[in-house]
Design an enzyme around this catalytic site. Structure first.
Site, PDB file in Angstrom:
ATOM      1  N   SER A 419      47.717  36.753  42.912  1.00  0.00           N
ATOM      2  CA  SER A 419      46.532  37.570  43.156  1.00  0.00           C
ATOM      3  C   SER A 419      46.723  38.543  44.307  1.00  0.00           C
ATOM      4  CB  SER A 419      45.326  36.671  43.444  1.00  0.00           C
ATOM      5  OG  SER A 419      45.596  35.814  44.534  1.00  0.00           O
ATOM      6  N   HIS A 440      47.840  39.843  36.169  1.00  0.00           N
ATOM      7  CA  HIS A 440      46.827  39.245  37.039  1.00  0.00           C
ATOM      8  C   HIS A 440      45.508  39.127  36.304  1.00  0.00           C
ATOM      9  CE1 HIS A 440      44.045  39.448  40.735  1.00  0.00           C
ATOM     10  NE2 HIS A 440      44.404  38.204  40.520  1.00  0.00           N
ATOM     11  N   GLU A 452      45.207  43.017  35.327  1.00  0.00           N
ATOM     12  CA  GLU A 452      46.013  44.006  36.046  1.00  0.00           C
ATOM     13  C   GLU A 452      47.483  43.788  35.678  1.00  0.00           C
ATOM     14  OE1 GLU A 452      43.703  44.965  40.198  1.00  0.00           O
ATOM     15  OE2 GLU A 452      44.702  43.022  40.055  1.00  0.00           O
TER      16      GLU A 452
END
Length: 659
Positions: A419, A440, A452
């Site tokens: 993260s 992500h 992401e």
């Protein structure tokens, strides 16, 4: 006999005198109703009125799709409510003529029949649908800040009664063919291998027409029933949507409550109300969200990558839920952790998800059979995608990938779900560091549509493209972001939540007030509830990565919660106590607080960090910033995105100053 006079339609006649009208919009992969399409349809209707055939059958020339609705791209060309109203009234007049054709008519529905497509279908005497997994019917207009405007509110309530019709329009949910048949929107189903053509031909020759509503459905349109039902609908809708932010469903409820037994008046209300809505700020913002979504879906389309097997390492909440989601999308998944006791809770959560989403015992059993516990990690060697989702520790991740690289296929996608840790730091231990990407996901995985796709300067662009393609395969929206601390979403959220923590600590503002202020602004939840939902341990890790002197005091607060085992929602207690998946809040804690002013103060660092991410090149464009924050944090969709919102606010302020 064929009439090759149109660009978007084909009109053919068979030996029995039946006309077959095929919509096949030129230059488009799917059918939608544009001004040009309507213009040609008007010409066709005139021809049919002048030379009536034995019957008319409407069908689609696009494989797997009927009509997706109105052409949303044309909405932005409308300059005023008066212009929109004039066009809607023209559409009403045309569809009235279709409905009044003096011979039997039938429509074949296969694939998506949405919005204007369903409104057009309701003008035909008899509706036949393919009963398979691909056919869906519904009204998604509410998601664009409007409600059905081509006669849908009038014809649907007339056809199946307001009690059944209104929820279909208010929720925007899509119906399977058998559900539509049960409601009365469809008259006949044909199985996957049956002939729709012959079914439609027999319907015309027999002069079949829809049964229409039963007596209970008719009763629901009468004034006493409407008044009671409208009150219930208004209450239920308000629990999910603020009428100040999303006026469309409330406009529809009011129109039906006042005129639900008068289809002509309902049509008149459509023209006035939908025209007003379509030119309003909510619809403009939601249409922009639709375009942003389509833009994200386009990422990865150049890659032909398709996965069959996925291996997830780390069976915590995030890893286990990623595995379950991939299974739900039809993939085979192996889930690895140190011991079986760590995998078992993930399998239980997956079972709950499968029961909720799949419902039938055979489909649930099939999903469970595709999710395998794999303590030894043997599935990695066969996997097309390997996703690491262990705890946020650089050394642990490096050791894992160092060992993993020699045990996977050369073309396997290697991905980390970190993260906040920079990608290059993790990839530095690989022989081919350019193959590592970030995927992500966000918590909860089944609800948050964004992923992401993280890269840095050394990452192979082909791997990024394949990663985006995989996201599309599992029905997540891929957003390509450059690797930097926090990437995009967490970087923005960290500043936003930090501001809330500071206001709570320094000024004693209640967590309830902090949360309610931004919910009133339009966010799905406040920053404190969000911190609990994400997990205070995860938040602490992000804060450590992005940390500075200003975060030290708040990091200590989070650290104390984590040390006590108070991790937020997943442990049952964090800033809030959680009961049955909901935070327990003191409703009186917001009294005396200027929530509007507080929302402005809380949102300012959110906006500032969005602009900073754009300036730093974390993503390619302003649209990517707005898309990431809408689909990754739930930023108020009706506002169209944070940077779009700021621009429109500035524009409106200048216009007011000019006046």
């Amino acid at each position: 006999m064929s009439h090759p006079d149109y660009r978007n339609w084909r009109l053919d006649s068979d030996l029995d005198g039946i006309c077959w009208l095929t919509i096949d919009r030129e230059g488009e992969s799917a059918n939608s109703l544009s001004r040009d399409v309507f213009t040609e349809l008007e010409q066709i209707v005139t021809r049919l009125e002048q030379n009536p055939p034995r019957g008319l059958i409407l069908r689609s020339g696009k494989s797997g799709s009927f009509i997706m609705g109105a052409d949303v791209r044309e909405f932005d060309q409308v300059q005023s409510a008066a212009e929109a109203e004039a066009f809607i009234r023209e559409a009403h007049a045309l569809l009235d003529r279709v409905e009044a054709l003096p011979f039997p008519t039938a429509v074949i529905i296969e694939g998506y029949c949405l919005g204007g497509g369903l409104e057009l279908a309701l003008c035909f005497d008899y509706r036949i649908a393919r009963n398979d997994e691909t056919t869906r019917l519904g009204y998604p207009e509410v998601k664009l800040g409007i409600y059905p405007g081509f006669g849908g509110s009038a014809r649907t309530t007339r056809q199946i009664g307001g009690f059944h019709a209104m929820p279909v329009m208010l929720t925007g949910r899509m119906l399977r063919a058998h559900q539509a048949k049960g409601l009365g929107l469809v008259d006949q189903l044909v199985g996957p291998h049956g002939s729709l053509r012959w079914a439609a031909r027999r319907a015309i020759l027999a002069g079949r027409s829809s049964r229409g509503p039963g007596w209970l459905a008719k009763l629901s349109n009468l004034k006493p029933a409407r008044k009671f039902l409208a009150g219930q609908m208004r209450k239920q809708t308000a629990a999910k949507a603020n009428p100040d932010h999303y006026p469309a469903p409330f406009e529809l409820i009011e129109a039906w409550e006042l005129y639900g037994n008068d289809p002509r008046q309902m049509l008149d209300e459509e023209a006035i109300r939908v025209a007003r809505l379509i030119t309003g700020p909510t619809s403009q913002g939601l249409r922009r969200v639709f375009r942003l979504m389509e833009g994200l879906k386009a990422n990865g389309k150049q890659s032909g990558f398709r996965a069959r097997r996925v291996h997830v390492i780390g069976a915590g909440v995030m890893g286990g839920d990623i595995a379950a989601w991939c299974v739900l999308q039809g993939l085979e998944v192996t889930l690895q952790d140190r011991e079986m006791k760590y995998i078992e809770p993930a399998l239980k959560r997956a079972g709950d998800l499968f029961r909720k989403r799949l419902r039938t015992p055979d489909r649930i059993a099939g999903a469970k059979s595709r999710l395998l516990a794999d303590v030894q990690g043997e599935g990695a060697a066969r996997a097309d995608v390997v996703i690491e989702a262990i705890f946020e520790n650089l050394a642990a991740k490096q050791e894992l990938f160092r060992t993993l690289e020699d045990h996977v296929k050369p073309d396997t996608i290697l991905a980390t779900n970190t993260s906040a840790i920079p990608l290059r730091d993790i990839a530095s231990v690989l022989k081919r560091p350019q193959r590592l990407i970030g995927l992500h996901f966000f918590n909860p995985v089944a609800s948050m549509p964004l992923v992401e796709v993280v890269h840095d300067k050394a990452t192979d662009p082909g791997e990024v493209e394949r990663g985006a393609s995989f996201c599309n395969q599992i029905n997540r929206f891929p957003l390509t972001v450059a690797s930097s601390p926090g990437f995009l979403v967490n970087r923005v959220l960290a500043r936003y939540m930090l501001k809330a923590f500071q206001l709570h600590r320094e000024r004693g503002l209640s967590k309830e007030a902090l949360d309610q202020a931004v919910v009133d602004f339009g966010m799905p939840m406040g920053p404190v509830e969000l911190a609990d939902t994400v997990g205070l341990d995860v938040g602490l890790g992000v804060m450590s990565t992005l940390g500075s002197a200003e975060t030290a005091e708040d990091a200590k607060v989070l650290q104390s919660y984590v040390e006590q085992g108070k991790l937020g929602k997943k442990s049952g207690e964090g800033f809030y106590r959680w009961k049955k998946g909901k935070p327990v809040k003191d409703r009186e804690a917001t009294e005396g607080v200027n929530l509007k002013s507080l929302a402005k103060e809380l949102m300012q660092p959110y906006f500032d960090e969005c602009q900073a991410c754009l300036d730093d090149g974390i993503v390619a464009s302003l649209d990517d910033i707005d898309a990431g924050m809408i689909f990754g944090t739930g930023f108020a969709p009706f506002r169209g995105g944070p940077l779009y919102y700021l621009a429109t606010q500035t524009k409106r302020q200048k216009e007011q100053d000019h006046e």
